[in-house]
Design an enzyme around this catalytic site. Structure first.
Site, PDB file in Angstrom:
ATOM      1  CD  GLU A  64      15.909 164.335 -12.426  1.00  0.00           C
ATOM      2  OE1 GLU A  64      15.867 165.369 -11.718  1.00  0.00           O
ATOM      3  OE2 GLU A  64      16.246 163.227 -11.977  1.00  0.00           O
TER       4      GLU A  64
ATOM      5  CB  ALA B 119      20.340 159.351 -15.597  1.00  0.00           C
TER       6      ALA B 119
ATOM      7  CD  GLU C  99      15.539 160.388  -9.276  1.00  0.00           C
ATOM      8  OE1 GLU C  99      16.280 160.461 -10.277  1.00  0.00           O
ATOM      9  OE2 GLU C  99      14.324 160.172  -9.346  1.00  0.00           O
TER      10      GLU C  99
ATOM     11  N   GLY D 252      19.377 161.671 -11.042  1.00  0.00           N
ATOM     12  CA  GLY D 252      19.566 160.282 -10.624  1.00  0.00           C
ATOM     13  C   GLY D 252      20.622 160.148  -9.535  1.00  0.00           C
TER      14      GLY D 252
HETATM   15  N1  DAK Z   1      25.373 162.985 -17.978  1.00  0.00           N
HETATM   16  C1  DAK Z   1      26.401 162.890 -18.847  1.00  0.00           C
HETATM   17  N2  DAK Z   1      27.497 163.657 -18.761  1.00  0.00           N
HETATM   18  C2  DAK Z   1      27.534 164.584 -17.789  1.00  0.00           C
HETATM   19  C3  DAK Z   1      26.506 164.732 -16.842  1.00  0.00           C
HETATM   20  C4  DAK Z   1      25.374 163.860 -16.965  1.00  0.00           C
HETATM   21  N3  DAK Z   1      24.355 163.895 -16.102  1.00  0.00           N
HETATM   22  N4  DAK Z   1      26.844 165.720 -15.994  1.00  0.00           N
HETATM   23  C5  DAK Z   1      28.054 166.167 -16.399  1.00  0.00           C
HETATM   24  N5  DAK Z   1      28.478 165.472 -17.464  1.00  0.00           N
HETATM   25  C6  DAK Z   1      29.723 165.653 -18.209  1.00  0.00           C
HETATM   26  C7  DAK Z   1      29.696 166.932 -19.043  1.00  0.00           C
HETATM   27  O1  DAK Z   1      29.021 166.707 -20.258  1.00  0.00           O
HETATM   28  C8  DAK Z   1      31.184 167.177 -19.238  1.00  0.00           C
HETATM   29  O2  DAK Z   1      31.661 166.305 -20.248  1.00  0.00           O
HETATM   30  P1  DAK Z   1      32.734 166.831 -21.339  1.00  0.00           P
HETATM   31  O3  DAK Z   1      32.119 167.990 -21.985  1.00  0.00           O
HETATM   32  O4  DAK Z   1      33.956 167.188 -20.499  1.00  0.00           O
HETATM   33  O5  DAK Z   1      32.947 165.640 -22.223  1.00  0.00           O
HETATM   34  C9  DAK Z   1      31.773 166.716 -17.907  1.00  0.00           C
HETATM   35  O6  DAK Z   1      30.806 165.843 -17.314  1.00  0.00           O
HETATM   36  C10 DAK Z   1      32.030 167.862 -16.951  1.00  0.00           C
HETATM   37  O7  DAK Z   1      30.831 168.592 -16.825  1.00  0.00           O
HETATM   38  P2  DAK Z   1      30.753 170.185 -17.019  1.00  0.00           P
HETATM   39  O8  DAK Z   1      31.797 170.660 -17.963  1.00  0.00           O
HETATM   40  O9  DAK Z   1      29.351 170.529 -17.321  1.00  0.00           O
HETATM   41  O10 DAK Z   1      31.163 170.659 -15.554  1.00  0.00           O
HETATM   42  P3  DAK Z   1      30.738 172.002 -14.828  1.00  0.00           P
HETATM   43  O11 DAK Z   1      31.580 172.066 -13.607  1.00  0.00           O
HETATM   44  O12 DAK Z   1      30.749 173.172 -15.759  1.00  0.00           O
HETATM   45  O13 DAK Z   1      29.209 171.782 -14.397  1.00  0.00           O
HETATM   46  C11 DAK Z   1      27.362 170.518 -13.503  1.00  0.00           C
HETATM   47  C12 DAK Z   1      28.888 170.782 -13.465  1.00  0.00           C
HETATM   48  C13 DAK Z   1      27.073 169.298 -12.603  1.00  0.00           C
HETATM   49  C14 DAK Z   1      26.602 171.734 -12.947  1.00  0.00           C
HETATM   50  C15 DAK Z   1      26.930 170.252 -14.981  1.00  0.00           C
HETATM   51  O14 DAK Z   1      27.762 169.212 -15.500  1.00  0.00           O
HETATM   52  C16 DAK Z   1      25.513 169.781 -15.097  1.00  0.00           C
HETATM   53  O15 DAK Z   1      24.560 170.567 -15.023  1.00  0.00           O
HETATM   54  N6  DAK Z   1      25.348 168.493 -15.380  1.00  0.00           N
HETATM   55  C17 DAK Z   1      24.041 167.906 -15.635  1.00  0.00           C
HETATM   56  C18 DAK Z   1      23.283 167.769 -14.329  1.00  0.00           C
HETATM   57  C19 DAK Z   1      21.918 167.230 -14.577  1.00  0.00           C
HETATM   58  O16 DAK Z   1      21.097 167.810 -15.299  1.00  0.00           O
HETATM   59  N7  DAK Z   1      21.673 166.099 -13.990  1.00  0.00           N
HETATM   60  C20 DAK Z   1      20.414 165.405 -14.129  1.00  0.00           C
HETATM   61  C21 DAK Z   1      20.553 164.482 -15.273  1.00  0.00           C
HETATM   62  S1  DAK Z   1      18.999 163.815 -15.720  1.00  0.00           S
HETATM   63  C22 DAK Z   1      14.803 157.852 -15.918  1.00  0.00           C
HETATM   64  C23 DAK Z   1      14.855 158.062 -14.603  1.00  0.00           C
HETATM   65  C24 DAK Z   1      15.700 158.968 -14.077  1.00  0.00           C
HETATM   66  C25 DAK Z   1      16.483 159.713 -14.875  1.00  0.00           C
HETATM   67  C26 DAK Z   1      16.447 159.475 -16.187  1.00  0.00           C
HETATM   68  C27 DAK Z   1      15.630 158.552 -16.723  1.00  0.00           C
HETATM   69  N8  DAK Z   1      13.906 156.926 -16.437  1.00  0.00           N
HETATM   70  C28 DAK Z   1      12.709 156.672 -15.690  1.00  0.00           C
HETATM   71  C29 DAK Z   1      14.092 156.400 -17.724  1.00  0.00           C
HETATM   72  C30 DAK Z   1      17.356 160.679 -14.314  1.00  0.00           C
HETATM   73  C31 DAK Z   1      17.698 161.710 -15.043  1.00  0.00           C
HETATM   74  C32 DAK Z   1      18.802 162.548 -14.672  1.00  0.00           C
HETATM   75  O17 DAK Z   1      19.501 162.334 -13.746  1.00  0.00           O
END
Ligand code: DAK
Length: 260
Positions: A134, A66, A114, A111
């Site tokens: 998460e 997400a 998911e 997400g």
């Molecule tokens: N959201 C927004 N932007 C993201 C992103 C994300 N999940 N993942 C990556 N990006 C963006 C980065 O911020 C970066 O943007 P700029 O800095 O270039 O503007 C760009 O994509 C490239 O990412 P990186 O520079 O970080 O690339 P790397 O190759 O170094 O790393 C990575 C890739 C996938 C390991 C890293 O980007 C990473 O760890 N990303 C986050 C992964 C993560 O934590 N995903 C889970 C997100 S939380 C809900 C229900 C469900 C959810 C939420 C609410 N409710 C019930 C309300 C779900 C939550 C999630 O999914």
């Protein structure tokens, strides 16, 4: 069908739906989830799209989760609305009348995993990385991850992934039963397309009824599930496709299914 955050292409009975925010690694924001709902509604009535392949644009990610930037400052009311939107969208995929295959071509995190889990099954490229990180952000999987993942791989394995937030590679995803198959990155779409084509050639009503029967019976006891199956199976004899499929077999010709 044109969208800001999706690319949708229909060919050979297959709708390829690509999440198209590669600069944010295809992270799911509200707009993208709403567009996905819209795309599903449009594909519902399209007879030339018998199956959906969901994938991510760019070589790096299926969906990296997400959208953290959009979520960060949400108040609880906005978070609840976002949660509803996510659940609704993934529920639409899971219960869509046509099969949906996830072609995971890179990161499928949070997400992103998911949404893949809400598809009928998952194929991954060798370069894919999957996980539910998460808890590293102070939240936990909220788009059905605490429910679909344990049902797919068992409670212990799901809890290990959820509590550690660690990423696993494609081979481990296969070993754990998350992915049905692993393909070299440059072959993933070709292989997925072949399987999708095979499914698209089969009786659409039969495939759809089988999907419903598996989904509806999954959380029931075997006996109740068998009743669901028997009833649906009986109803399949009301379809054109059943008469056509059996007729074609007996007449030694290829069936002309209509999805009716
Ligand atoms: N959201 C927004 N932007 C993201 C992103 C994300 N999940 N993942 C990556 N990006 C963006 C980065 O911020 C970066 O943007 P700029 O800095 O270039 O503007 C760009 O994509 C490239 O990412 P990186 O520079 O970080 O690339 P790397 O190759 O170094 O790393 C990575 C890739 C996938 C390991 C890293 O980007 C990473 O760890 N990303 C986050 C992964 C993560 O934590 N995903 C889970 C997100 S939380 C809900 C229900 C469900 C959810 C939420 C609410 N409710 C019930 C309300 C779900 C939550 C999630 O999914």
């Amino acid at each position: 069908m044109s969208y800001k955050n999706l690319l949708v292409e229909v060919a050979d009975g297959i709708a390829f739906v690509k999440i198209n925010r590669p600069k944010a690694l295809n992270a799911l924001n509200r707009e993208t989830l709403l567009e996905l709902q819209q795309a599903l509604k449009e594909l519902q009535g399209k007879k030339d799209a018998q199956i959906i392949v969901l994938t991510g644009e760019g070589g790096k990610a299926f969906v990296a989760g997400a959208d953290i930037a959009e979520m960060k400052d949400m108040n609880p009311t906005e978070a609840l609305a976002f949660s509803r939107l996510g659940h609704e969208t993934l529920g639409m995929i899971e219960n869509f009348t046509k099969p949906v295959i996830a072609a995971v071509n890179g990161y499928a995190l949070g997400g992103g995993l998911e949404i893949a889990l809400s598809c009928d099954f998952i194929y991954v490229s060798e370069t894919a990385k999957l996980g539910v990180p998460e808890v590293t952000l102070g939240i936990f999987p909220g788009f059905g991850g605490t429910q679909r993942l344990p049902r797919l791989i068992g409670k212990g394995r799901a809890k290990e992934l959820i509590y550690t937030g660690k990423m696993i590679d494609a081979q481990e995803a296969y070993n754990q039963g998350i992915a049905n198959k692993v393909f070299p990155a440059d072959k993933l779409m070709e292989e997925v397309t072949q399987v999708a084509r095979t499914i698209a050639q089969n009786g659409p009503m039969a495939v759809s009824m089988a999907k419903d029967a598996v989904n509806a019976g999954y959380d029931m006891g075997a006996e109740e599930g068998e009743v669901i199956e028997m009833t649906a199976w009986g109803n399949s004899f009301a379809t054109h496709d059943q008469k056509e499929g059996m007729g074609a077999f007996l007449e030694k010709r290829k069936p002309q299914f209509k999805g009716e």
